[in-house]
Design a protein around this motif. Structure first.
Motif, PDB file in Angstrom:
ATOM      1  N   LEU A  77       0.789  -1.137  -0.037  1.00 36.24           N
ATOM      2  CA  LEU A  77      -0.077   0.143   0.094  1.00 36.24           C
ATOM      3  C   LEU A  77       0.810   1.214   0.185  1.00 36.24           C
ATOM      4  N   ALA A  79       3.214   1.893  -2.214  1.00 33.67           N
ATOM      5  CA  ALA A  79       3.240   2.019  -3.470  1.00 33.67           C
ATOM      6  C   ALA A  79       2.442   3.181  -4.049  1.00 33.67           C
ATOM      7  N   PRO A  80       0.955   3.030  -4.063  1.00 35.39           N
ATOM      8  CA  PRO A  80       0.092   3.833  -4.372  1.00 35.39           C
ATOM      9  C   PRO A  80       0.340   5.171  -3.715  1.00 35.39           C
ATOM     10  N   ALA A  81       0.529   5.107  -2.130  1.00 33.85           N
ATOM     11  CA  ALA A  81       0.841   6.337  -1.475  1.00 33.85           C
ATOM     12  C   ALA A  81       1.853   7.082  -2.162  1.00 33.85           C
ATOM     13  N   ARG A  82       3.148   6.238  -2.222  1.00 30.30           N
ATOM     14  CA  ARG A  82       4.045   7.080  -2.740  1.00 30.30           C
ATOM     15  C   ARG A  82       3.991   7.834  -3.975  1.00 30.30           C
ATOM     16  N   LEU A  83       3.353   6.963  -5.086  1.00 30.07           N
ATOM     17  CA  LEU A  83       2.914   7.526  -6.431  1.00 30.07           C
ATOM     18  C   LEU A  83       2.091   8.940  -6.259  1.00 30.07           C
ATOM     19  N   MET A  84       0.854   8.839  -5.338  1.00 27.88           N
ATOM     20  CA  MET A  84       0.421  10.275  -5.166  1.00 27.88           C
ATOM     21  C   MET A  84       1.276  11.237  -4.869  1.00 27.88           C
ATOM     22  N   ARG A  87       4.085  11.634  -8.067  1.00 30.12           N
ATOM     23  CA  ARG A  87       3.294  11.911  -9.537  1.00 30.12           C
ATOM     24  C   ARG A  87       4.231  11.481 -10.783  1.00 30.12           C
ATOM     25  N   LEU A  97       8.429   0.961  -7.448  1.00 32.92           N
ATOM     26  CA  LEU A  97       6.941   0.912  -7.052  1.00 32.92           C
ATOM     27  C   LEU A  97       6.668  -0.773  -7.073  1.00 32.92           C
ATOM     28  N   SER A  98       7.206  -1.326  -8.059  1.00 40.35           N
ATOM     29  CA  SER A  98       6.954  -2.725  -8.306  1.00 40.35           C
ATOM     30  C   SER A  98       7.613  -3.562  -7.261  1.00 40.35           C
ATOM     31  N   VAL A 101       5.472  -3.782  -4.108  1.00 34.51           N
ATOM     32  CA  VAL A 101       4.400  -4.677  -4.126  1.00 34.51           C
ATOM     33  C   VAL A 101       4.878  -6.280  -4.247  1.00 34.51           C
TER      34      VAL A 101
END
Length: 290
Positions: A77, A79-84, A87, A97-98, A101
């Motif tokens: 989780l 990964a999406p938090a870091r992506l936000m 960006r 990111l991979s 996960v």
């Protein structure tokens, strides 16, 4: 317990207790809430998973594996938090990111294997080998690919950062399709690992300031080439029927070499680069776990 099980479990414990928290400490950029507490607590969170490895398959072992799987899900989780926050979908960031996960796949496989449940039709031996695969090829290799690609913007860097996670995913998907699909994934993964090896040797020449760090980088690069050729040979043999090592010997050679010779040496080298004030390395100076 077989000799292969003892070997696999010992390697998995290295991944659980040392590789994951050490790798997380080397990730730069914005950190989502909970990142540092999760990283610092990881060795403690890994204890149930390690206990589950050595217990007979049972409800107790399954529950302990489930506790570890929840920790890997918490990491996924991030990964999406870091992506936000970032960006960014740069190749190096995709690799990181991979990596975040990947341990959750290992956690799920561990739960199924300890419960004697043939998840998605996989036999228990394959599930058992999935656990180290996604700690090392899934997490460590993708993370190292992301780190080495940050020191270069060239084609080799982009190839490494994209093809290592893509190859890992394709190998996993190949399990659901056939041996030829798995071979295609092995080719992509080996190509990415070869790019990582080339970039690592470049780092050795340009960034490493002491003999030990240069030695660790050299070992990680050269062992990586040998272990991936073994993996490619196994995948080719499975698809074509050509002579190749058994799964047991592949795990003992490719698996052990990839874990100790590549992942551990690569992370040790990058830990030294990140904490050496005289090093010209571009890696972040972050607090490292004891």
């Amino acid at each position: 317990m077989t000799a292969l099980s003892v070997l696999v479990n010992s390697v998995v414990m290295i991944g659980m207790f040392w590789v994951v928290p050490t790798g997380l400490a080397l990730v730069d950029g914005p950190r989502p809430p909970g990142w540092d507490p999760l990283r610092r607590a990881w060795p403690l969170l890994a204890v149930p998973g390690a206990l589950a490895l050595w217990l007979p398959r049972s409800g107790t072992a399954t529950a302990l594996a489930g506790a570890y799987a929840l920790a890997t899900l918490a990491l996924a989780l991030q990964a999406p938090a870091r992506l936000m926050l970032t960006r960014s979908l740069r190749p190096s960031e995709i690799a990181v990111l991979s990596a975040l996960v990947a341990p959750s796949v290992a956690g799920l496989a561990l739960v199924a294997e300890r419960a004697s449940y043939p998840l998605f039709g996989f036999d228990l031996d394959i599930l058992a080998l999935t656990v180290p695969h996604f700690h090392f090829a899934g997490f460590a290799a993708a993370l190292v690919a992301g780190l080495v690609s940050r020191t270069s913007d060239g084609p080799a860097a982009r190839l490494a950062a994209l093809s290592v996670p893509a190859g890992t995913l394709l190998v996993l998907l190949g399990y659901f399709v056939d041996d030829w699909a798995e071979l295609a994934g092995a080719v992509v993964l080996t190509t990415g690992m070869a790019a990582v090896s080339v970039l690592t040797l470049r780092e050795r020449r340009e960034l490493a300031g002491d003999r030990l760090t240069r030695g660790l980088l050299a070992v990680s690069a050269l062992v990586l080439v040998a272990t991936m050729l073994l993996a490619l040979s196994w995948a080719l043999g499975e698809a074509t029927g050509l002579p190749h090592l058994s799964l047991t010997w592949t795990a003992a050679t490719h698996g052990l070499g990839n874990a100790l010779g590549f992942a551990v040496c690569a992370l040790l080298a990058r830990r030294r680069l990140a904490t050496d004030p005289t090093s010209p390395a571009l890696l972040p100076r972050t607090e490292l776990p004891a």
